[in-house]
Design a protein around this motif. Sequence first.
Motif, PDB file in Angstrom:
ATOM      1  N   MET A 162      66.710  12.835  22.435  1.00 34.05           N
ATOM      2  CA  MET A 162      67.015  13.923  23.418  1.00 34.05           C
ATOM      3  C   MET A 162      68.718  13.986  23.187  1.00 34.05           C
ATOM      4  O   MET A 162      69.267  15.110  23.075  1.00 34.05           O
ATOM      5  N   CYS A 163      69.399  13.146  23.031  1.00 34.37           N
ATOM      6  CA  CYS A 163      70.828  13.140  22.683  1.00 34.37           C
ATOM      7  C   CYS A 163      70.930  13.479  21.348  1.00 34.37           C
ATOM      8  O   CYS A 163      72.054  14.362  21.055  1.00 34.37           O
ATOM      9  N   CYS A 178      70.906  17.226  21.444  1.00 33.69           N
ATOM     10  CA  CYS A 178      71.783  17.859  22.526  1.00 33.69           C
ATOM     11  C   CYS A 178      73.135  18.400  22.236  1.00 33.69           C
ATOM     12  O   CYS A 178      73.809  17.752  21.436  1.00 33.69           O
ATOM     13  N   TYR A 197      75.568  18.752  23.794  1.00 36.16           N
ATOM     14  CA  TYR A 197      76.724  18.216  24.408  1.00 36.16           C
ATOM     15  C   TYR A 197      76.985  16.942  24.066  1.00 36.16           C
ATOM     16  O   TYR A 197      77.930  16.312  24.291  1.00 36.16           O
ATOM     17  N   LYS A 198      76.379  16.396  22.674  1.00 38.13           N
ATOM     18  CA  LYS A 198      76.562  15.225  22.288  1.00 38.13           C
ATOM     19  C   LYS A 198      77.961  14.768  21.830  1.00 38.13           C
ATOM     20  O   LYS A 198      78.451  13.760  22.321  1.00 38.13           O
ATOM     21  N   CYS A 251      79.877  13.673  24.952  1.00 38.19           N
ATOM     22  CA  CYS A 251      79.051  12.850  26.039  1.00 38.19           C
ATOM     23  C   CYS A 251      78.640  11.395  25.289  1.00 38.19           C
ATOM     24  O   CYS A 251      78.815  10.420  25.904  1.00 38.19           O
ATOM     25  N   GLY A 255      76.008  10.370  24.549  1.00 36.86           N
ATOM     26  CA  GLY A 255      74.843   9.678  25.246  1.00 36.86           C
ATOM     27  C   GLY A 255      75.091   9.054  26.513  1.00 36.86           C
ATOM     28  O   GLY A 255      74.207   8.240  27.187  1.00 36.86           O
ATOM     29  N   ARG A 256      76.250   9.168  27.112  1.00 31.63           N
ATOM     30  CA  ARG A 256      76.556   8.826  28.354  1.00 31.63           C
ATOM     31  C   ARG A 256      76.643   7.245  28.606  1.00 31.63           C
ATOM     32  O   ARG A 256      77.845   6.706  28.664  1.00 31.63           O
ATOM     33  N   ASP A 276      70.634  13.478  33.856  1.00 36.82           N
ATOM     34  CA  ASP A 276      71.112  14.209  32.672  1.00 36.82           C
ATOM     35  C   ASP A 276      71.348  15.778  32.903  1.00 36.82           C
ATOM     36  O   ASP A 276      72.328  16.170  32.521  1.00 36.82           O
ATOM     37  N   THR A 316      74.954  15.452  34.107  1.00 35.69           N
ATOM     38  CA  THR A 316      75.874  15.125  32.984  1.00 35.69           C
ATOM     39  C   THR A 316      76.136  16.320  32.327  1.00 35.69           C
ATOM     40  O   THR A 316      77.277  16.875  32.439  1.00 35.69           O
ATOM     41  N   ARG A 317      74.925  17.329  32.061  1.00 38.71           N
ATOM     42  CA  ARG A 317      75.202  18.784  31.244  1.00 38.71           C
ATOM     43  C   ARG A 317      76.040  19.517  32.269  1.00 38.71           C
ATOM     44  O   ARG A 317      76.905  20.146  31.536  1.00 38.71           O
TER      45      ARG A 317
HETATM   46  S1  SF4 Z   1      74.050  15.349  28.002  1.00 43.51           S
HETATM   47 FE1  SF4 Z   1      74.540  13.234  26.760  1.00 43.51          FE
HETATM   48  S2  SF4 Z   1      73.257  12.014  27.637  1.00 43.51           S
HETATM   49 FE2  SF4 Z   1      72.229  14.033  28.002  1.00 43.51          FE
HETATM   50  S3  SF4 Z   1      70.979  14.373  26.178  1.00 43.51           S
HETATM   51 FE3  SF4 Z   1      73.005  15.320  25.900  1.00 43.51          FE
HETATM   52  S4  SF4 Z   1      74.314  13.543  24.767  1.00 43.51           S
HETATM   53 FE4  SF4 Z   1      72.329  12.675  25.823  1.00 43.51          FE
END
Ligand code: SF4
Length: 353
Positions: A275-276, A279, A281-282, A285, A287-288, A309, A312-313
């Motif tokens: 998922m990360c 993504c 936004y990686k 982020c 992976g937070r 998530d 976060t996004r």
């Molecule tokens: S916003 Fe961050 S935690 Fe969520 S999928 Fe993207 S990289 Fe992973």
Amino acid sequence: MLWLLFTTGACNLRCSYCGGSFEPHVVPWRITYENNKLKQLIERDEDATVIFYGGEPLLNPGFIIWTMNNVKARRFGIQTNGTLVSLLPRDYWRRMDVVLLSIDGREKVTDTNRGRGVYRAVFNAFNYLRSIGVKRIIARMTVTELTDIYEDVTHLLNIGFNYVHWQLNVVWTDKWNIKTWADGNYLPGIRKLVDLFLRRAEEGKVFGIVPILGILNAYLFKPYEGPPCGAGYRAVAVSTDGRVLACPIAVREDWSVLGHINTGFKLMNIQLPEMCMKCEYKPYCGGRCLYAIMEGEKYWGRDGVLAVDYVTRETIKAVLSIAPRIKELINNGVIKTEDIAYDPILDSTEVIP
Ligand code: SF4
Ligand code: SF4
């Protein structure tokens, strides 16, 4: 590298989201290893930031004093609940490069979460530390359903904290409906904070709102390779029993054990979930949170992880909306690069709430 040193597993408070001390068989309440082994290990790192951690680290001031007298590090700091500052002599406070005080915002919010009188105690500690010349003091909030993020963050900035950072009370706590709360209150508050940050930046002032600074830094300078806290690859935690851990929250989990101060340790190769990896936004982020990646579904299930998530996004999206304008302000000389440059490892902050 960041070294989070547990001084004890004990705590003098019992905050609503935490429950207080660790059981002594999990994190002993006293150091049970040979201090000199720690010295040898840390001094191999020429760029060591040492942060005292707990439990409540000030319950073991002797260890803090020993370490600051004997271990060479580039930087010292502490994460404390702020109720026991008188236990450490002022000369040691003056040598702290960064002090993180736990306070959740306004008095009512802080005292409901942390106990009656805690806000006042932290406020007094803050004034004392400032009066003796401690320069970098970060408010460290835990954000719960009681938080109004705009009100609480601006309250802390207005009383004089240089920086405010926060973490959401998710995954390691009982599950709650974060999505409804975030849509109704938190995310609108985040967008207001982002607007405020930009308005101040237009006037040449950079506000110390850590999640905004941390995300902007990934946009402006360098993307994150993994969780911004550095867990396991730029940061380790040393438990009182000498175990070297990837994350200070993961004191019971085998995956977190990287080694021991007697035998050495190996940093991790962080593997982010699919998922990360996919993504957009990686880079901002990373992976937070490693703990949430490893344990999140076990505690909050897939839907809970996805709800966090979503928050976060949306947070990252709000910050990125001002990023090009911030870049222009730097290029035009309205704000200085050094005012906005921020490395979370130096302060032991996690960036993404
Ligand atoms: S916003 Fe961050 S935690 Fe969520 S999928 Fe993207 S990289 Fe992973
Ligand atoms: S953000 Fe997550 S991985 Fe990093 S220190 Fe906190 S709990 Fe551990």
